[in-house]
Scaffold this active site. Structure first.
Site, mmCIF file in Angstrom:
data_model
loop_
_atom_site.group_PDB
_atom_site.id
_atom_site.type_symbol
_atom_site.label_atom_id
_atom_site.label_comp_id
_atom_site.label_asym_id
_atom_site.label_seq_id
_atom_site.Cartn_x
_atom_site.Cartn_y
_atom_site.Cartn_z
ATOM 1 N N LYS A 189 0.848 -1.199 0.000
ATOM 2 C CA LYS A 189 0.000 0.000 0.000
ATOM 3 C C LYS A 189 0.881 1.245 0.000
ATOM 4 O O LYS A 189 1.896 1.295 0.715
ATOM 5 C CB LYS A 189 -0.893 -0.033 1.249
ATOM 6 C CG LYS A 189 -1.949 1.062 1.311
ATOM 7 C CD LYS A 189 -2.857 0.857 2.530
ATOM 8 C CE LYS A 189 -3.971 1.875 2.613
ATOM 9 N NZ LYS A 189 -4.878 1.610 3.757
ATOM 10 N N SER B 190 -9.884 1.442 2.659
ATOM 11 C CA SER B 190 -8.996 2.220 1.822
ATOM 12 C C SER B 190 -7.914 1.411 1.121
ATOM 13 O O SER B 190 -7.306 1.894 0.162
ATOM 14 C CB SER B 190 -8.333 3.331 2.643
ATOM 15 O OG SER B 190 -7.465 2.774 3.612
ATOM 16 N N SER C 112 -9.989 -0.865 6.879
ATOM 17 C CA SER C 112 -9.416 -0.758 5.533
ATOM 18 C C SER C 112 -8.658 -1.961 5.011
ATOM 19 O O SER C 112 -8.299 -1.989 3.838
ATOM 20 C CB SER C 112 -8.501 0.458 5.451
ATOM 21 O OG SER C 112 -9.288 1.603 5.274
HETATM 22 N N1 GLN Z 1 -13.354 3.843 6.074
HETATM 23 C C1 GLN Z 1 -12.791 4.303 7.312
HETATM 24 C C2 GLN Z 1 -12.419 5.754 7.180
HETATM 25 O O1 GLN Z 1 -12.729 6.300 6.196
HETATM 26 C C3 GLN Z 1 -11.604 3.466 7.683
HETATM 27 C C4 GLN Z 1 -10.421 3.732 6.851
HETATM 28 C C5 GLN Z 1 -9.241 2.943 7.267
HETATM 29 O O2 GLN Z 1 -9.350 1.905 7.912
HETATM 30 N N2 GLN Z 1 -8.071 3.448 6.908
HETATM 31 O O3 GLN Z 1 -11.857 6.362 8.025
#
Ligand code: GLN
Length: 484
Positions: free
Chosen positions: A78, A153, A177
């Site tokens: 990532k 994400s 995410s």
């Molecule tokens: N979807 C969640 C957010 O927008 C979690 C994102 C994540 O785990 N990085 O914050």
């Protein structure tokens, strides 16, 4: 043999037997990326030269008989892990040209084990999102249906694994995410206990929640990767100083009959019928495998989303204050003065979702609102953790759906932040409580889209999660299905 279908374990065996070289394997995946990435947009940066050089070193190491199970294994990372000398963007215009002068602990450990980093995967900007649509580099497409998102994400990592563009990938999980995109692309994803894996060199979103983990086809592969990634790191004061078990041994060791809790709040209104059916079927499978499943309640569950959307933006607003156009990152042209430089560099560098979070975060931390929002959220966070602790006096694991629905269409929710935030309703609690959580494939819906189930464990009990997941994967073949 179709190399895009093999597991990390199988590839490691082929490499050790020398029936395949690391350079051949790396070339194979680089070619697949070249073909598929224009459609999927899973990678922001492909490091062909670096990958082939690492593969050549891996072949030398294999020839010397000094290989680890990861030597010569092509991985995707990532794009928020700092990789020395390789651009690291966090999918933001702010860091579009940022080339880190140092290496994250996770990528350093993987490279030292001999892994080959193929490139850096697309993601939501600064990991804020649930669909990969907030990326400055454009959305990622789900290989099961390219009109849909892969979740987020870590959507680029998930799509890359699902489409066979690498053998496995690394993601991060602040509120879901790793697990939510794993569920939406039919792969396995593990968020370890907070502190199990070092955060050093991971670009920070919400420091008390962020955690790195593996995204793979099988549990066995996740066990292998976690073993290489985990462990105490003097460079991260929140990393836990406790020995790292060999998670592969734990897959089959002392599999005593498990008690699995089924929290009622995770099967309430808002859960799609197809997800409910698949997860209920998975519960039956676990019972057939000898587990006792008991209903229980986690009463604070409804407070998780509001609590998270106070705490995570608060931490993000503080973490993102460093992008001021002075030392690194985007700087606007011809600033009039310092204030103008700050304001324009940040306005130009950050996208809409990141700005929304910074505004939310600075608001809840400002004097006068701190007690009403931030301090209160911290108290509720404790209650959520207490709920889990009470549950774990009765059961070894909790089983829930990973996400309330399967992959949604690109553009379906991106104008409605609250709807988007609800995508993580089943995963966010686990981060707030600092627990390990695992998502694994458990079925498909009527559109042939993958469904994931989540297992939640006690702190540092990744071994139990993986063992339960492995038993499930021995009894089912959902994790072996691939998009066409
Ligand atoms: N979807 C969640 C957010 O927008 C979690 C994102 C994540 O785990 N990085 O914050």
């Amino acid at each position: 043999m179709d190399l895009s279908q093999i597991s990390l374990e199988q590839a490691a065996n082929l490499l050790r037997q020398r029936s395949l070289s690391a350079v051949e394997l790396t070339r194979f995946f680089l070619e697949r990326i070249a073909i598929a990435n224009p459609t999927l947009n899973a990678f922001i940066t492909v490091d062909e030269e670096g990958a082939l050089a690492a593969a050549r070193r891996a072949d030398e190491r294999l020839a010397r008989g000094e290989a680890t199970p990861l030597t010569g294994i092509p991985l995707a990372v990532k794009d928020l892990f700092c990789t020395k000398g390789l651009r690291t963007t966090c999918a933001s215009r702010m860091l579009q040209a940022f080339c880190p002068p140092y290496e994250s602990t996770v990528t350093r450990r993987l490279k030292e084990a001999g892994a080959v980093v193929l490139g850096k995967t697309n993601m939501d900007e600064f990991a804020m999102g649930s669909s990969n649509e907030t990326s400055f580099f454009g959305p990622v497409r789900n290989p099961w249906d390219t009109t849909r998102t892969p979740g987020g994400s870590s959507g680029g990592s998930a799509a890359a694994v699902a489409a066979g563009l690498c053998l496995a990938a690394i993601g991060t999980d602040t509120g879901g995410s790793i697990r939510q995109p794993a569920a939406m692309t039919g792969i396995t994803g593990l968020k370890p206990t907070y502190g199990r894996v070092s955060r050093y060199g991971m670009i920070a979103f919400a420091s008390s929640l962020d955690q790195a983990g593996p995204m793979t086809h099988s549990i066995a592969d996740a066990a292998l990767l976690l073993h290489a990634m985990a462990g105490h790191d003097p460079l991260d004061s929140t990393s836990i100083d406790s020995p790292v078990p060999d998670y592969r041994d734990e897959l089959t060791a002392n599999l005593k009959p498990l008690r699995i809790g089924i929290p009622a709040e995770y099967f309430a209104e808002g859960l799609s019928d197809s997800v409910r059916k698949a997860v209920e079927q998975a519960i039956v499978t676990f019972q057939e495998l000898g587990a006792t499943c008991l209903p229980l309640s986690l009463p604070c569950t409804p407070y998780a989303i509001p609590t998270y959307y106070v705490i995570a933006p608060a931490e993000a607003s503080s973490n993102l204050a460093r992008y001021d156009g002075v030392r690194f990152g985007h700087r606007c042209d011809n600033p009039q003065d310092l204030r103008d430089m700050y304001a324009r560099s940040r306005s130009e560098g950050f996208g809409a979702e990141v700005k929304r979070r910074i505004m939310l975060g600075t608001y809840v931390l400002s004097s006068g609102y701190y007690d009403a929002y931030y301090r209160k959220a911290q108290k509720v966070r404790r209650l959520i953790a207490d709920d889990f602790q009470a549950a774990f006096t009765q059961v070894d694991l909790l089983l829930t759906p990973t996400a309330p629905e399967t992959a949604f269409r690109i553009g379906e929710k991106d104008q409605d932040p609250v709807r988007m935030y609800l995508s993580d309703i089943f995963t966010i609690n686990v981060n707030l409580a600092g627990l390990p959580g695992l998502s694994l494939p458990c079925g498909f819906d009527e559109h042939n889209l993958p469904i994931g189930l989540q297992l939640i464990g006690r702190p540092l009990q990744e071994g139990t999660l993986l063992a339960a997941g492995h038993a499930f994967q021995q009894a089912t073949d959902w994790h072996l299905r691939r998009p066409s």
